[in-house]
Design a protein around this motif. Structure first.
Motif, mmCIF file in Angstrom:
data_model
loop_
_atom_site.group_PDB
_atom_site.id
_atom_site.type_symbol
_atom_site.label_atom_id
_atom_site.label_comp_id
_atom_site.label_asym_id
_atom_site.label_seq_id
_atom_site.Cartn_x
_atom_site.Cartn_y
_atom_site.Cartn_z
ATOM 1 N N ARG A 179 -4.440 7.308 17.265
ATOM 2 C CA ARG A 179 -3.236 7.908 16.671
ATOM 3 C C ARG A 179 -3.015 7.414 15.244
ATOM 4 O O ARG A 179 -2.577 8.169 14.379
ATOM 5 N N ILE A 180 -3.313 6.138 15.006
ATOM 6 C CA ILE A 180 -3.182 5.614 13.639
ATOM 7 C C ILE A 180 -4.175 6.327 12.725
ATOM 8 O O ILE A 180 -3.829 6.764 11.635
ATOM 9 N N GLU A 181 -5.400 6.431 13.175
ATOM 10 C CA GLU A 181 -6.467 7.011 12.346
ATOM 11 C C GLU A 181 -6.192 8.473 11.992
ATOM 12 O O GLU A 181 -6.480 8.913 10.886
ATOM 13 N N PHE A 182 -5.627 9.225 12.912
ATOM 14 C CA PHE A 182 -5.473 10.657 12.685
ATOM 15 C C PHE A 182 -4.055 11.068 12.305
ATOM 16 O O PHE A 182 -3.777 12.245 12.159
ATOM 17 N N ARG A 183 -3.184 10.111 12.116
ATOM 18 C CA ARG A 183 -1.828 10.411 11.663
ATOM 19 C C ARG A 183 -1.861 10.853 10.212
ATOM 20 O O ARG A 183 -2.618 10.315 9.411
ATOM 21 N N ASP A 226 -5.641 0.822 7.533
ATOM 22 C CA ASP A 226 -6.451 -0.373 7.771
ATOM 23 C C ASP A 226 -5.576 -1.573 8.147
ATOM 24 O O ASP A 226 -5.927 -2.347 9.043
ATOM 25 N N SER A 227 -4.447 -1.728 7.475
ATOM 26 C CA SER A 227 -3.537 -2.834 7.787
ATOM 27 C C SER A 227 -3.016 -2.717 9.210
ATOM 28 O O SER A 227 -2.978 -3.703 9.955
ATOM 29 N N LEU A 228 -2.616 -1.510 9.592
ATOM 30 C CA LEU A 228 -2.110 -1.299 10.950
ATOM 31 C C LEU A 228 -3.188 -1.490 12.003
ATOM 32 O O LEU A 228 -2.941 -2.091 13.055
ATOM 33 N N ILE A 229 -4.373 -0.981 11.741
ATOM 34 C CA ILE A 229 -5.477 -1.132 12.693
ATOM 35 C C ILE A 229 -5.802 -2.617 12.887
ATOM 36 O O ILE A 229 -5.996 -3.077 14.014
ATOM 37 N N HIS A 230 -5.826 -3.375 11.808
ATOM 38 C CA HIS A 230 -6.083 -4.812 11.901
ATOM 39 C C HIS A 230 -5.005 -5.499 12.734
ATOM 40 O O HIS A 230 -5.294 -6.265 13.658
ATOM 41 N N PHE A 288 0.834 -1.205 0.000
ATOM 42 C CA PHE A 288 0.000 0.000 0.000
ATOM 43 C C PHE A 288 0.868 1.256 0.000
ATOM 44 O O PHE A 288 0.554 2.235 -0.660
ATOM 45 N N GLU A 289 1.956 1.218 0.745
ATOM 46 C CA GLU A 289 2.867 2.370 0.797
ATOM 47 C C GLU A 289 3.448 2.653 -0.591
ATOM 48 O O GLU A 289 3.528 3.808 -1.014
ATOM 49 N N GLU A 290 3.828 1.595 -1.290
ATOM 50 C CA GLU A 290 4.387 1.746 -2.635
ATOM 51 C C GLU A 290 3.392 2.421 -3.578
ATOM 52 O O GLU A 290 3.772 3.201 -4.446
ATOM 53 N N TYR A 320 -1.132 4.559 -0.900
ATOM 54 C CA TYR A 320 -2.522 4.362 -0.487
ATOM 55 C C TYR A 320 -2.578 4.387 1.041
ATOM 56 O O TYR A 320 -2.465 3.367 1.706
ATOM 57 N N GLU A 321 -2.729 5.592 1.580
ATOM 58 C CA GLU A 321 -2.688 5.819 3.020
ATOM 59 C C GLU A 321 -3.782 5.051 3.771
ATOM 60 O O GLU A 321 -3.544 4.493 4.833
ATOM 61 N N ARG A 322 -5.011 5.012 3.209
ATOM 62 C CA ARG A 322 -6.113 4.316 3.880
ATOM 63 C C ARG A 322 -5.809 2.821 4.035
ATOM 64 O O ARG A 322 -6.098 2.210 5.059
#
Length: 176
Positions: A149-153, A115-119, A104-106, A109-111
């Motif tokens: 913090r993940i959501e609003f970063r 989502d990956s981190l939140i999961h 996603f980073e490549e 795609y921030e969302r």
């Protein structure tokens, strides 16, 4: 406030199909607004934006994905046992979440990265609670803080580093 919003690639791409779908969403939101606020719904203005669908991603083979998944399970196991040495070692192995988040980073795609981190973090917190060694209210407080913090970063780049930092912060907070 209720505002109709449509953000999907799973609807017909022609203008009429999009317009019909938008009208249905708007009507549903109008009804919901009236039920909630006991007032007539405002007249929402339609705004159409064209976004190109993300390009398809090529995924790894089954054996590689199983290895990445197995590495990730080591992190979760170390969390459930609150084993700091194993947690630190496992966190630096390649993982499935790291692979997906980097993809996603490549694509910028921030969302998807969020989502990956939140999961990943949600499973980490679950493992912390499952051990019965931690107070549920403590776990939920730390979880709310870190997930917020993940959501609003504004950026999760570099993804792997961000994932490791947040997971370490989670482990340390829960180990205390």
């Amino acid at each position: 406030m209720v505002v109709p919003h449509l953000n999907t690639t799973n609807i017909p791409l022609d203008f009429h199909g999009l317009l019909d779908f938008g009208i249905k969403i708007s009507e549903s939101c109008s009804l919901l607004y009236q039920l909630l606020y006991k007032l007539p719904a405002p007249k929402w203005k339609y705004e159409f934006q064209t976004n190109n669908s993300p390009t398809r991603m090529e995924f790894l083979g089954k054996a590689k994905i199983e290895k990445l998944y197995s590495n990730e399970q080591k992190i979760f196991s170390a969390m459930s046992h609150l084993d700091e040495a194993e947690f630190t070692r496992a966190l630096h192995l390649p993982t499935y979440t790291g692979y997906i988040g980097s993809a996603f980073e490549e694509k910028d795609y921030e969302r998807g990265m969020q989502d990956s981190l939140i999961h990943f973090m949600s499973i980490l917190f679950y493992e912390g609670m499952k051990s019965n060694k931690l107070a549920v209210d403590l776990v939920l407080k730390v979880q709310n803080d870190l997930l917020g913090r993940i959501e609003f970063r504004t950026s999760l780049k570099p993804f792997i580093q961000t994932m490791q930092e947040l997971a370490t912060e989670c482990f340390i907070a829960l180990k205390k």
